[in-house]
Scaffold this motif. Structure first.
Motif, PDB file in Angstrom:
ATOM      1  N   SER A  12      43.616  82.597 -49.702  1.00  0.00           N
ATOM      2  CA  SER A  12      42.321  81.814 -49.319  1.00  0.00           C
ATOM      3  C   SER A  12      42.380  81.069 -48.231  1.00  0.00           C
ATOM      4  O   SER A  12      41.342  80.761 -47.816  1.00  0.00           O
ATOM      5  N   THR A  13      43.628  80.312 -47.734  1.00  0.00           N
ATOM      6  CA  THR A  13      43.567  79.633 -46.693  1.00  0.00           C
ATOM      7  C   THR A  13      43.086  80.169 -45.388  1.00  0.00           C
ATOM      8  O   THR A  13      42.665  79.900 -44.724  1.00  0.00           O
ATOM      9  N   ALA A  14      43.746  81.643 -45.352  1.00  0.00           N
ATOM     10  CA  ALA A  14      43.233  82.493 -44.181  1.00  0.00           C
ATOM     11  C   ALA A  14      41.947  82.837 -44.359  1.00  0.00           C
ATOM     12  O   ALA A  14      41.363  82.611 -43.387  1.00  0.00           O
ATOM     13  N   ARG A  91      44.188  71.897 -39.769  1.00  0.00           N
ATOM     14  CA  ARG A  91      44.784  72.896 -39.295  1.00  0.00           C
ATOM     15  C   ARG A  91      46.315  72.550 -39.206  1.00  0.00           C
ATOM     16  O   ARG A  91      47.198  73.314 -39.074  1.00  0.00           O
ATOM     17  N   ARG A  92      46.481  71.061 -38.948  1.00  0.00           N
ATOM     18  CA  ARG A  92      48.090  70.672 -38.782  1.00  0.00           C
ATOM     19  C   ARG A  92      48.622  70.458 -39.906  1.00  0.00           C
ATOM     20  O   ARG A  92      50.006  70.775 -40.208  1.00  0.00           O
ATOM     21  N   ASN A 134      42.458  75.378 -55.603  1.00  0.00           N
ATOM     22  CA  ASN A 134      41.615  74.192 -54.704  1.00  0.00           C
ATOM     23  C   ASN A 134      40.890  74.812 -53.475  1.00  0.00           C
ATOM     24  O   ASN A 134      39.457  74.929 -53.445  1.00  0.00           O
ATOM     25  N   VAL A 135      41.676  75.635 -52.837  1.00  0.00           N
ATOM     26  CA  VAL A 135      41.113  76.205 -51.629  1.00  0.00           C
ATOM     27  C   VAL A 135      39.940  77.428 -51.872  1.00  0.00           C
ATOM     28  O   VAL A 135      38.930  77.429 -51.411  1.00  0.00           O
ATOM     29  N   PHE A 136      40.380  78.275 -52.887  1.00  0.00           N
ATOM     30  CA  PHE A 136      39.438  79.438 -53.381  1.00  0.00           C
ATOM     31  C   PHE A 136      38.465  78.635 -54.014  1.00  0.00           C
ATOM     32  O   PHE A 136      37.121  79.266 -53.767  1.00  0.00           O
ATOM     33  N   CYS A 137      38.309  77.779 -54.909  1.00  0.00           N
ATOM     34  CA  CYS A 137      37.139  77.212 -55.650  1.00  0.00           C
ATOM     35  C   CYS A 137      36.145  76.513 -54.479  1.00  0.00           C
ATOM     36  O   CYS A 137      35.042  76.719 -54.443  1.00  0.00           O
ATOM     37  N   HIS A 138      36.917  75.628 -53.611  1.00  0.00           N
ATOM     38  CA  HIS A 138      36.054  75.033 -52.830  1.00  0.00           C
ATOM     39  C   HIS A 138      35.252  76.024 -51.666  1.00  0.00           C
ATOM     40  O   HIS A 138      34.026  75.711 -51.433  1.00  0.00           O
ATOM     41  N   LEU A 139      36.128  76.918 -51.339  1.00  0.00           N
ATOM     42  CA  LEU A 139      35.396  77.687 -50.190  1.00  0.00           C
ATOM     43  C   LEU A 139      34.580  78.640 -50.741  1.00  0.00           C
ATOM     44  O   LEU A 139      33.209  78.533 -50.438  1.00  0.00           O
TER      45      LEU A 139
END
Length: 265
Positions: A12-14, A91-92, A134-139
């Motif tokens: 999901s971050t990708a 990104r960092r 978190n990443v999946f849901c927010h994106l």
């Protein structure tokens, strides 16, 4: 261990990294589907979580105990930042967060309990699922259309992205709302989630006055709530109305208070 959790977090971050490259300055300022946050604020939230994971700040008793209000404070701290500065932090810090979470899959520390203030206590290895959620849901729910403002698309989510997010949600369900949610469950309730990420669990009432709900695998009740796992991520976080995505078998009055109260953060 939950190697699936770190794989989902990386996936999901990708996906988010692909979307970030397409967003222009005007779009960053659009209201997201997360109430009160612009699109850039959603990334600021994820960046703040990543930075705190890799460089934990000292405890500050002045910060809100309520986890949602705490997140608002961290986002507010970044509201004056440029888009570039927010993206640079994300990104960092995100790759370093992912590396730390991957290292946490290994014994002996993987099973060590870790308190997440305002959200409960989890085995260290499950924190990867927290990031995956978190990443999946927010994106997908807050940034991208049809509910968010960004007109970009991603491939349909797959089991490997959805299941780890749902696993974290079910681990958090007994803890996040405490007595408020516990009081709504007087008998066992089956939660039957289908499609990618499918799972079936039974939510059992607390057995002691100060106890918690229990989430057990399998179906062991006549009162059942049916939904897809993907929709569960949206309605169990109150982004959608559960009534639009769930069907109930058995006594609906026995489960309605629980569904009306549920709000996984």
């Amino acid at each position: 261990m939950t190697g699936a959790g770190i794989a989902a977090a990386r996936s999901s971050t990708a996906d988010l990294a692909k979307i970030v490259t397409q967003v222009d300055d005007a779009q960053w300022e659009l209201p997201s589907a997360c109430d009160g946050w612009r699109v850039i604020d959603v990334v600021a939230h994820l960046a703040a979580l990543a930075s705190e994971a890799v460089d934990p700040p000292p405890p500050d008793p002045a910060l809100p105990k309520n986890r949602e209000r705490y997140h608002d404070v961290r986002v507010d701290e970044r509201r004056r930042w440029s888009h570039a500065d927010v993206l640079d932090e994300w990104r960092r810090s995100s790759p370093r967060q992912l590396d730390l979470l991957e290292a946490a899959q290994e014994p002996p520390g993987a099973g060590e309990p870790v308190e997440v203030p305002g959200l409960g206590t989890y085995p260290r290895h499950l924190l990867a699922n927290t990031m995956a959620f978190n990443v999946f849901c927010h994106l997908r729910d807050d940034m991208l259309a049809p509910d968010g403002p960004l007109p970009y698309t991603l491939p349909e989510p797959v089991d490997g992205q959805i299941a780890p997010a749902v696993e974290f949600m079910l681990a958090g369900l007994p803890q996040m709302q405490g007595p408020e949610l516990t009081a709504t469950v007087n008998g066992p309730i089956v939660l039957d989630l289908t499609g990618p990420g499918a799972t079936t669990v039974t939510i059992l009432p607390a057995t002691e006055p100060t106890g918690q709900l229990t989430v057990a695998p399998g179906a062991d009740a006549t009162v059942q709530v049916h939904s897809t796992a993907l929709d569960f991520i949206a309605w169990a976080t109150t982004r959608k109305r559960w009534r639009d995505y769930c069907s109930i078998t058995g006594d609906a009055s026995a489960v309605t208070p629980f569904l009306d109260c549920l709000n996984i953060i």
